[in-house]
Write an enzyme that holds these catalytic residues in place. Structure first.
Site, short mmCIF file in Angstrom:
data_model
loop_
_atom_site.label_atom_id
_atom_site.label_comp_id
_atom_site.label_asym_id
_atom_site.label_seq_id
_atom_site.Cartn_x
_atom_site.Cartn_y
_atom_site.Cartn_z
N ASP A 96 -9.07 -4.79 -5.81
CA ASP A 96 -8.67 -3.86 -4.75
C ASP A 96 -9.77 -2.83 -4.52
OD1 ASP A 96 -7.44 -1.95 -3.09
OD2 ASP A 96 -5.47 -2.34 -3.96
N HIS A 142 -7.59 -5.43 -1.33
CA HIS A 142 -6.37 -4.73 -0.93
C HIS A 142 -5.46 -5.62 -0.09
CE1 HIS A 142 -3.92 -1.19 -0.58
NE2 HIS A 142 -3.96 -1.21 0.73
N SER A 164 0.83 -1.19 0.00
CA SER A 164 0.00 0.00 0.00
C SER A 164 0.88 1.26 0.00
CB SER A 164 -0.96 -0.03 1.20
OG SER A 164 -1.97 0.95 1.08
#
Length: 807
Positions: free
Chosen positions: A746, A780, A673
């Site tokens: 995601d 994610h 991330s």
């Protein structure tokens, strides 16, 4: 001429071969990393522990392993910011439990429950007020049913068919007379809307000049059919279910967002979504009515009509106009409280009385009473009784937090500030209050005289050493009741006695699996171990773990957790390849940025995204490598993001090389991330690393133009910051091999899969060595066992090729 003509086909053939080599897609099946890594991934999961409100017993919630890719591949609706399983009218990506065991806290006996469903997927565990029953749900491929466990007989039984509506969560609540309020699917909602074969017209959005800055949300509504689907799955009927399974409808059906029963069980606080929906923001910001019902479902009052929240000022301290955070007081039978911004929700407006907290007693027929006013944003109230409560407020821009003692019986009286500190300052954090259960079954402050009992992380220059204290509201001094001692990391989980002398802790050390212990400081008897969870990672028990500290070139103190292989000796075994894993964080103070975070005594935990696996492959691991980005006073941290990021990395590398452990030419950097964003920036702006691993990142900040991470300014306010910080804009500078991995599904704000796709194309176009891996059905965070093992395989291959065996 003839020679030229003869050369053209060869030239075209060569160009075609080169193009194929650059753009060829690899048809690859799921792969598995080395056995040492795979075995760690497949280790059994330790149960989660939930304590009863009284603390007399705990529920050990046993978890299954990672789901299969077939589970993730089930049909999924992605609408209004939600992910829905259309077959169950529930969430598509929630975790579940496969068993529950009751354990008596003081005696340690374990009790098994009979009658649970076959192949269970349990969730929603909720204790009745008298703690005689546990309500829970079970999810099958076709729906969600309501179950109950009788704790006197330890028998489970099914109360309803598959009628639970779990689309928006919060489906279960107990009444004081042991009935269950259930958010059910509206039995009259009809059949699933059918998609039109052709659209009836274009989809149009229009603005009339009001600025509506918004962060980049995913899975939004896009057309009228999406709207119809969302309304269909939100359609709910509140029901009252008794212990025999009899059902009684309560109130009208509607798009129920939430329900909250008053402490005395006589009223319901209801939030009902309504149109118009939005294509710009998720369901959490759709308009809704706040209504008060009696327990029979009759509407007593419409407390507020909350409009569509599309237009909001910029900044993390911005909020909405009108009532928000509407809740029941925990210490009263039926008293509501809420907050209203006085600055229009705009943090740029300077006001002393920025927010006002109001209260309203049943029967809700008079005007609200002003309880208190604050200068920051409302952070919640911890209730005790009618004479004592703690009011919390905070301001993100300055990272300031404030806690005041207020007297609810004297509304409008100015509170007394007892804590004012930076939220980043863990060295001076007294912690969080301890709670006990009152007569309404609600959590209220545990206190004695002028002392409020608190648990703190216990941050210090030597790492965190948690403690339990009595915080004196008059002197603002702490009385330490108990503190964790080296070589363990031990923290209080549940306080059992009114004077806080008996409590349960979670005790762990580097290679000692966390377990629960019963501690009594008054009787001064030896602590009693309550659980016997076994070490799940026996193969790495011998690795060395240490908290290391070093300095940045400007003098800022930094730290990291260093892992080296079992038995490794740098004087005998030579230098190792290194994996450095990090996640940047912004600070407004160099002093707080320099504080040591974490503990060298915590258990070595592994999860799907951990870099620690490679210690089994002969690497040194620098985990939780501090990457502070500091902007003091009027300066913003990101104004010098790149310079500080590189300086952090240089300091970490100099340290690991200086110890004789790391090989300067064989160091990889990686992150997930914002850590992936960090990795790409380091490879753009330095030549420090042999390779990089970037998972599920965002690389073009013009695609997140209204702020990202802790950056409050918009692209138009700080274009240079956005451009300089965007790896996409600097793709031509990357000369270091970089592996990009991203979940195809995601749903994190800002990290759209297209971020990796476009960044890969930019790197490829400039001749960088790169590989892009998209994981089907993954969000994610990665969930399927196949995806996790394959991700570890990809990372292992990359590290072996470009780091350990670097050409």
């Amino acid at each position: 001429m003839n020679r030229i003509l003869r050369c053209v086909p060869f030239f075209l053939l060569s160009l075609g071969l080169m193009s194929a080599q650059v753009s060829a897609q690899e048809a690859l099946k799921y792969q598995t990393p080395p056995k040492e890594i795979a075995d760690l991934v497949n280790a059994p999961l330790i149960p989660l522990v939930n304590f009863s409100r009284s603390g007399d017993f705990m529920m050990l919630l046993e978890r299954p392993g990672n789901p299969s890719i077939e589970d993730l591949a089930q049909p999924e609706l992605r609408i209004a910011g939600l992910r829905i399983n259309p077959a169950t009218s529930g969430p598509s990506r929630s975790g579940s439990f496969e068993n529950v065991v009751i354990k008596i806290t003081r005696g340690g006996q374990e009790k098994k429950i009979s009658g649970l469903p076959a192949n269970p997927r349990l969730g929603g565990f909720t204790l009745s007020k008298d703690e005689k029953y546990v309500a829970l749900t079970n999810t099958t491929p076709t729906g969600i049913s309501l179950w109950v466990v009788d704790l006197s007989t330890l028998e489970a039984k099914k109360l309803t068919g598959e009628i639970v509506n779990g689309v928006y969560g919060g489906a279960i609540s107990w009444t004081p007379d042991n009935k269950i309020l259930l958010k059910a699917v509206n039995p009259n909602r009809g059949s699933l809307p059918k998609a039109p074969t052709a659209p009836s017209g274009p989809t149009v959005q229009e603005t009339s000049g009001n600025a509506a800055p918004s962060r980049t949300y995913q899975d939004l509504l896009t057309n009228p059919y999406d709207e119809a689907l969302f309304a269909y799955f939100m359609d709910s009927q509140l029901m009252l279910v008794d212990l025999q399974g009899n059902k009684q409808p309560i109130g009208p059906a509607g798009m129920i967002k939430s329900m909250d029963l008053s402490p005395d069980g006589k009223f319901l606080l209801m939030e009902i979504l309504k149109r118009p929906f939005s294509y710009l923001v998720p369901a959490s910001r759709f308009p809704y009515d706040v209504e008060i019902w009696d327990i029979q479902g009759n509407k007593v009052k419409t407390l507020a009509q909350i409009p569509l929240d599309e237009v909001r000022p910029t900044g993390f301290d911005a909020t909405v106009k009108g009532p928000r955070s509407i809740s029941w007081r925990a210490d009263k039978p039926a008293t509501l409280y809420w907050v209203e911004a006085q600055d229009g929700g705009d943090p740029k407006v300077k006001m002393e009385e920025r927010e006002i907290i109001y209260t309203l007693d049943a029967p809700f027929a008079v005007q609200p009473t002003k309880l208190a006013s604050i200068g920051y944003r409302f952070g919640g109230i911890n209730w005790s009784d009618d004479n004592f409560a703690l009011l919390n407020e905070r301001w993100f821009a300055s990272r300031q937090e404030r806690v005041s003692v207020i007297n609810p019986s004297k509304p409008g009286e100015k509170g007394s500030v007892i804590i004012e500190r930076s939220s980043d300052d863990i060295y001076n954090d007294p912690g969080n209050p301890v709670f006990i259960t009152n007569g309404y079954g609600r959590q209220v402050l545990m206190r004695k005289g002028d002392e409020v009992f608190m648990t703190s992380e216990g941050g210090s220059p030597e790492g965190s050493m948690p403690y339990l204290s009595g915080f004196n509201i008059k002197t603002k001094a702490e009385r330490i009741i108990w503190r964790s001692k080296a070589p363990y990391n031990e923290r209080v989980s549940k306080v059992l006695s009114p004077d806080a002398t008996e409590f349960v802790t979670i005790k762990e050390s580097t290679d000692i699996q966390p377990n629960y212990w019963l501690v009594n400081t008054k009787k001064r008897i030896a602590p009693i171990q309550l659980t016997q969870f076994e070490h799940p990672y026996a193969s790495i028990k011998g690795i060395k773990k240490e908290l290391v500290k070093y300095k940045r070139k400007d003098g800022l103190d930094l730290s990291a957790i260093l892992y080296t292989p079992e038995g490794y000796d740098p004087t005998k075994d030579g230098r190792l390849p290194v994996v450095m894993w990090a996640y940047p964080r912004e600070y407004k103070s160099a002093a707080t940025a320099a504080q040591v975070r974490g503990s060298k005594y915590t258990f070595t935990r592994l999860n799907w995204g951990s870099p620690i696996y490679w210690v089994t492959q002969g690497y040194a691991i620098m985990d939780q490598t501090e990457m502070p980005i500091v902007g003091e006073g009027e300066k913003e941290p990101n104004d010098t993001f790149v310079e500080q990021l590189v300086a952090n990395a240089e300091a970490a590398i100099d340290y690991i090389v200086g110890t004789g452990i790391g090989d300067r030419n064989r160091i990889a950097v990686g992150g997930h991330s914002y850590g992936a964003f960090m990795t790409a920036n380091l490879l753009s702006h330095s030549n420090l690393f042999a390779a990089g691993i970037a998972r599920s990142g965002a690389y073009n900040r013009t695609l997140t133009p209204f702020g990202f991470q802790a950056e409050e300014r918009t692209y138009w306010e700080a274009p240079d910051v956005y451009n300089i910080m965007s790896p996409f804009m600097n793709a031509n500078k990357v000369k270091t091999p970089i592996l990009l991995i991203h979940g195809e599904a995601d749903n994190n704000s800002g990290t759209f899969p297209i971020q990796s796709e476009r960044y890969y194309n930019a790197l490829k176009g400039h001749g960088a060595t790169t590989r892009l891996v998209f994981l089907p059905h993954e969000s994610h965070g990665y969930a399927a066992k196949e995806s996790i093992l394959h991700t570890l395989w990809e990372q292992h291959q990359w590290l072996e090729k470009w780091v350990k065996n670097r050409p």
